[in-house]
Design a protein around this motif. Structure first.
Motif, PDB file in Angstrom:
ATOM      1  N   VAL A 233      33.743  47.126  52.647  1.00 32.54           N
ATOM      2  CA  VAL A 233      34.068  46.925  51.232  1.00 32.54           C
ATOM      3  C   VAL A 233      35.576  46.749  51.127  1.00 32.54           C
ATOM      4  CG1 VAL A 233      32.089  48.300  50.503  1.00 32.54           C
ATOM      5  CG2 VAL A 233      34.334  49.395  50.761  1.00 32.54           C
ATOM      6  N   THR A 234      36.012  46.305  49.958  1.00 34.73           N
ATOM      7  CA  THR A 234      37.448  46.141  49.772  1.00 34.73           C
ATOM      8  C   THR A 234      37.793  46.317  48.303  1.00 34.73           C
ATOM      9  OG1 THR A 234      39.356  44.753  50.341  1.00 34.73           O
ATOM     10  CG2 THR A 234      37.437  43.637  49.387  1.00 34.73           C
ATOM     11  N   ILE A 235      39.064  46.216  48.011  1.00 30.27           N
ATOM     12  CA  ILE A 235      39.561  46.251  46.638  1.00 30.27           C
ATOM     13  C   ILE A 235      40.297  44.952  46.381  1.00 30.27           C
ATOM     14  CG2 ILE A 235      41.190  47.359  45.052  1.00 30.27           C
ATOM     15  CD1 ILE A 235      40.606  50.008  46.484  1.00 30.27           C
ATOM     16  N   LEU A 236      39.925  44.285  45.296  1.00 30.39           N
ATOM     17  CA  LEU A 236      40.599  43.060  44.878  1.00 30.39           C
ATOM     18  C   LEU A 236      41.053  43.219  43.428  1.00 30.39           C
ATOM     19  CD1 LEU A 236      38.286  40.214  46.253  1.00 30.39           C
ATOM     20  CD2 LEU A 236      40.386  41.100  47.282  1.00 30.39           C
ATOM     21  N   SER A 237      41.929  42.362  43.015  1.00 31.61           N
ATOM     22  CA  SER A 237      42.337  42.384  41.618  1.00 31.61           C
ATOM     23  C   SER A 237      41.323  41.615  40.774  1.00 31.61           C
ATOM     24  CB  SER A 237      43.731  41.773  41.457  1.00 31.61           C
ATOM     25  OG  SER A 237      43.708  40.413  41.822  1.00 31.61           O
ATOM     26  N   GLU A 238      41.317  41.917  39.488  1.00 31.18           N
ATOM     27  CA  GLU A 238      40.370  41.304  38.551  1.00 31.18           C
ATOM     28  C   GLU A 238      40.494  39.782  38.526  1.00 31.18           C
ATOM     29  OE1 GLU A 238      39.310  41.808  33.786  1.00 31.18           O
ATOM     30  OE2 GLU A 238      40.976  42.886  34.690  1.00 31.18           O
ATOM     31  N   VAL A 239      41.693  39.276  38.796  1.00 27.96           N
ATOM     32  CA  VAL A 239      41.918  37.845  38.748  1.00 27.96           C
ATOM     33  C   VAL A 239      41.111  37.095  39.810  1.00 27.96           C
ATOM     34  CG1 VAL A 239      43.871  37.657  40.332  1.00 27.96           C
ATOM     35  CG2 VAL A 239      43.796  36.196  38.318  1.00 27.96           C
TER      36      VAL A 239
END
Length: 301
Positions: A233-239
């Protein structure tokens, strides 16, 4: 000695495009005309400015002349644009720099909007990491940039970009309204080091977690593909929302953290007059297309 703007414009075009042929296309001139303009500038300065290789590169003198040529051309363009702004006929080219996530997620929707709202202004996009974007803005390679969390200054905030958890749709937490980062502690964690790693590390610190990514993947598309393949899994920005396929979910993350996306001009030179017009146009467009509560984010759509 007589140095003129067409000479400087040709010189900069060859440097930025990497060669005389590409510069000719960029300027709408013949290759011989570009070559003649650069050669005449070199005669005025009594020394070569370019090494005519593929790609073309600057000599030591050319490297010294380059920032002054950019300033001179930018000043002339600013005068033209101020006059155009006074008559409400803004025209010209704005070179816009941004990081990969902003380029892929936000810039396309802005380009489409600007093409309709400001058809006389041409945008050229430069994609680079945060350090490159700041450098391009400072040395004149770019006229404007969308910066992430810049220090206080005259820039115009386009959006508040929240961080989200990116999970496969068959992940046990995929159906939740939001995800606490502590609940992902047992998952393999993937990270892209293109400018967001420090912020994601800070989110882990805020939650009292160790930051121990399993893989560091530079390319955003590769990172997303690895999550699709169930490798973590990862974390991305909403954009990044528009880049996410149906077999993935992008969920609000706890603790809630965001970054500011700010459109700004160079810190030590006059701004291209079109920048504020573009920024105000973008802010209005994003406000009109912002999501309703509990609806999917629309920044990158």
């Amino acid at each position: 000695m007589t140095v003129n703007l067409p000479q400087l414009r040709a010189f900069l075009a060859v440097v930025d495009a990497g060669g005389f042929s590409a510069a000719a296309v960029e300027l709408g001139m013949s290759q011989s005309a570009v070559s003649h303009a650069v050669a005449s500038l070199e005669r005025e300065l009594a020394a070569p400015l370019l090494v005519r290789t593929t790609p073309a590169r600057t000599t030591a003198l050319g490297e010294q002349v380059l920032p002054h040529a950019r300033i001179a051309l930018a000043g002339a363009q600013a005068v033209e644009q101020i006059a155009a702004e006074a008559t409400e006929t803004l025209t010209g080219t704005v070179r816009l720099a941004a990081t990969p996530t902003v380029c892929q997620g936000l810039v396309p929707v802005l380009l489409r909007h600007w093409c309709e709202d400001q058809p006389r202004i041409t945008l050229r996009v430069f994609e680079g990491d945060s350090a490159e974007v700041s450098s391009w803005l400072e040395d004149g390679t770019a006229d404007a940039a969308i910066l992430i969390d810049p220090p206080p200054g005259p820039g115009i905030q386009l959006a508040l970009d929240h961080y989200r958890a990116l999970l496969p749709r068959d992940h046990p937490l995929a159906g939740e309204p939001s995800v606490d980062i502590r609940d992902l502690e047992d998952d393999q964690f993937l990270i892209s080091p293109n400018g967001c790693e420090a912020r994601i590390r800070a989110i882990h610190d805020l939650a009292g977690l160790r930051f121990t990514p399993t893989h560091r993947v530079r390319d955003l598309a590769t990172l997303i593909s690895m999550v699709q393949a169930g490798l973590g899994v990862t974390i991305l920005s909403e954009v990044s929302h528009s880049l996410i396929s149906d077999d993935l979910v992008l969920l609000p993350l706890e603790p809630r953290t965001s970054r500011r996306l700010v459109l700004t001009g160079p810190p030590a030179r006059p701004w291209h007059p079109a920048i504020r017009t573009l920024a105000e146009s973008a802010v209005g467009h994003l406000a009109r297309t912002s999501p309703r509560p509990n609806s999917p984010p629309a920044l990158g759509c």
